[in-house]
Design a protein around this motif. Structure first.
Motif, short mmCIF file in Angstrom:
data_model
loop_
_atom_site.label_atom_id
_atom_site.label_comp_id
_atom_site.label_asym_id
_atom_site.label_seq_id
_atom_site.Cartn_x
_atom_site.Cartn_y
_atom_site.Cartn_z
N TRP A 106 0.83 -1.21 0.00
CA TRP A 106 0.00 0.00 0.00
C TRP A 106 0.87 1.26 0.00
O TRP A 106 0.62 2.19 -0.76
N MET A 312 -21.05 18.62 2.98
CA MET A 312 -20.37 17.39 3.41
C MET A 312 -20.50 17.19 4.92
O MET A 312 -20.35 16.07 5.41
N VAL A 318 -18.93 9.44 2.34
CA VAL A 318 -18.45 8.24 3.04
C VAL A 318 -18.88 8.42 4.50
O VAL A 318 -18.20 9.06 5.29
N ILE A 321 -16.69 4.72 8.33
CA ILE A 321 -15.33 4.30 8.00
C ILE A 321 -14.97 3.11 8.90
O ILE A 321 -14.74 3.30 10.10
N ALA A 389 -6.26 8.75 4.76
CA ALA A 389 -7.26 9.75 4.37
C ALA A 389 -7.33 9.82 2.85
O ALA A 389 -6.43 9.35 2.15
N CYS A 390 -8.38 10.43 2.38
CA CYS A 390 -8.65 10.47 0.94
C CYS A 390 -7.47 11.02 0.14
O CYS A 390 -6.98 12.12 0.40
N LEU A 391 -7.08 10.26 -0.84
CA LEU A 391 -6.00 10.68 -1.73
C LEU A 391 -6.48 11.79 -2.67
O LEU A 391 -5.69 12.62 -3.11
N MET A 400 -15.37 20.15 -7.71
CA MET A 400 -16.65 20.68 -7.24
C MET A 400 -16.69 22.20 -7.40
O MET A 400 -17.67 22.76 -7.87
#
Ligand code: HEM
Length: 447
Positions: A106, A312, A318, A321, A389-391, A400
């Motif tokens: 990873w 959000m 999401v 988690i 965390a989100c890449l 957006m």
């Protein structure tokens, strides 16, 4: 399917002796919830009432729900070795891509991608996002001209998929590829219901996976034929394949699918929620539009970013988690046993009235006016926290903001009907179509 009202989440924080297990939902309450076929969000909402950490047992599985900011930081950011991702059925779709990978593999995969998603790396992909946004704008211009209603949710989904597809391959998303990639949704729907005794589902999943694999194989072959691997992000994988044996075509396929899956529905649903919220709150809409039309570029960006953040906060795509506790631990004095299923829920934390006064009120200005948002990292984490965390966080904001700055000041939407309930799937989304008539806004400067 679940409907959830916008009720705030009450909290009781019991003082407990150190080393005690977290407060627990009575087993009979869990059994009653199971017997009536309740939805997970109902059970979690009840558990969150017990405090920032709460436990319950589902089947033989010990589950700990984490909703307090410090506790969320502990699990997601401070002790990533202790709380690990577990493989699950989505592995069939995601393979060994960056979302599902673990350990050294990873790290290597994330490092390769990371440089493409920093603010400097992103500059390379900005033009792709702008082109995808312009395409959506042209579609709405056409709808406004003809008066033909459109499915706003589908348009935003197309925009998000087009943005990531252009970024990956350098090419606009064509209809055939779009249809083939719909198989990603089919797999997701089937996977949640898949059992060893459901051959019909197995067949449908196998067929859908074959369609996805074919699209990826074609994209990889096309990139190879182009000079230096083309001008999409795919070339980064092809270069990695030239210098080391790890990036086989299978792994490149997995990375493509991971970025497509992670990178389109999340953004698309966030945008859907945002338009839905603006339709429900005309006062907020007017305030935002005033800035979009007359504000400086900096002020516009600040307000649209706040609008995205407030969306959000209430509707984190999401919303749950999951992690697996790899070893015994204590959090805030409470004992967490190895093997527990540990769930962090941005949805529940973001609606905690102790952190977010009047949590049910849609108020983007709480992200702008000083002192109105809680300072802890774990109080607002739509993109997760810590090493995993989100890449694509910056990519998502870029997309957006780009499409919103184009569409918001130029078009008004008249929704035929506003969905009022929420589907708590892998991604949180409104139930029902978002059909609307599109009109040019007064003062948008176009005929
Ligand atoms: C509003 C949009 C988005 C939201 C709310 C979102 C949310 C998240 C969250 C919460 C995680 C962490 C999951 C965990 O810790 O288990 C995550 C991971 C990830 N996201 Fe996003 N995401 C969004 C858009 C994107 C985009 C546009 C991309 C790609 C271009 C992307 C790529 C990824 C990847 C690759 C991971 C896995 C990272 C890893 O495990 O190292 N996301 N996302």
């Amino acid at each position: 399917m679940t409907t959830a009202s916008d009720r705030p989440i009450p909290r009781v924080r019991p003082g407990s002796p150190p080393g005690a297990p977290p407060p627990e939902l009575p087993p009979e309450e869990v059994a009653a919830w199971q017997a009536r076929g309740g939805e997970l969000i109902e059970l979690l909402t009840r558990a969150a009432e017990l405090g920032p950490l709460a436990a319950f047992t589902l089947g033989s599985r010990r589950t700990v729900l984490v909703t307090g900011p410090e506790q969320v930081q502990h699990v997601l950011a401070q002790h990533p070795q202790g709380y690990v991702k577990q493989s699950h059925r989505a592995g069939l779709l995601l393979g060994e891509g960056v979302i599902a990978a673990s350990g050294e593999r990873w790290k290597q995969q994330r490092r390769l991608l990371q440089s493409q998603f920093t603010s400097v790396g992103l500059r390379r992909w900005e033009q792709r996002i702008t082109e995808a946004a312009a395409r959506t704008e042209r579609r709405w211009a056409e709808c406004a001209r003809t008066g033909e209603p459109t499915d706003v949710g589908a348009d935003l989904q197309f925009f998000a998929l087009d943005s990531i597809w252009r970024t990956l391959t350098g090419d606009p998303l064509d209809d055939a590829t779009h249809r083939a990639l719909d198989a990603m949704h089919e797999v997701a729907v089937h996977l949640s219901a898949l059992t060893a005794t459901a051959p019909a589902d197995q067949e449908a999943v196998t067929a859908a996976l074959a369609r996805i694999d074919a699209v990826c194989a074609r994209a990889i072959a096309d990139a190879r034929e182009r000079a230096e691997g083309g001008d999409g992000l795919l070339r980064v994988f092809l270069e990695a394949a030239r210098t080391g044996p790890r990036y086989t075509d299978r792994l490149i396929r997995d990375e493509l699918v991971n970025l497509l899956v992670a990178g389109h529905e999340t953004t698309a649903k966030t945008l859907s929620w945002l338009f839905l919220r603006l339709a429900r709150h005309p006062d907020v809409r007017e305030r935002v539009l005033d800035v979009c039309r007359d504000g400086s570029p900096e002020r516009r960006r600040e307000v649209v970013t706040a609008l995205v953040n407030e969306t959000m906060r209430l509707h984190p795509a999401v919303w749950l988690i999951p992690r697996h506790a790899a070893a015994d631990d204590t959090i805030g004095g409470f004992r967490i046993e190895a093997g527990a299923h540990v769930l962090s829920s941005p949805y529940l934390t973001h609606r905690d009235p102790e952190l977010w006064p009047g949590p049910e009120v849609f108020d983007p200005w709480r992200f702008i006016e000083p002192g109105r948002r809680p300072g802890q990292l774990g109080a607002f984490y739509p993109f997760g926290l810590g090493a995993r965390a989100c890449l694509g966080q910056q990519f998502a904001y870029r997309e957006m903001l780009c499409v919103l700055e184009l569409l918001l000041p130029a078009y008004d939407l008249d929704f035929q009907e506003l969905p009022h309930s929420t589907f708590f799937g892998v991604v949180l989304h409104p139930v029902g179509p978002l059909r609307a008539t599109v009109r040019r806004s007064r003062g948008s400067g176009a005929a």
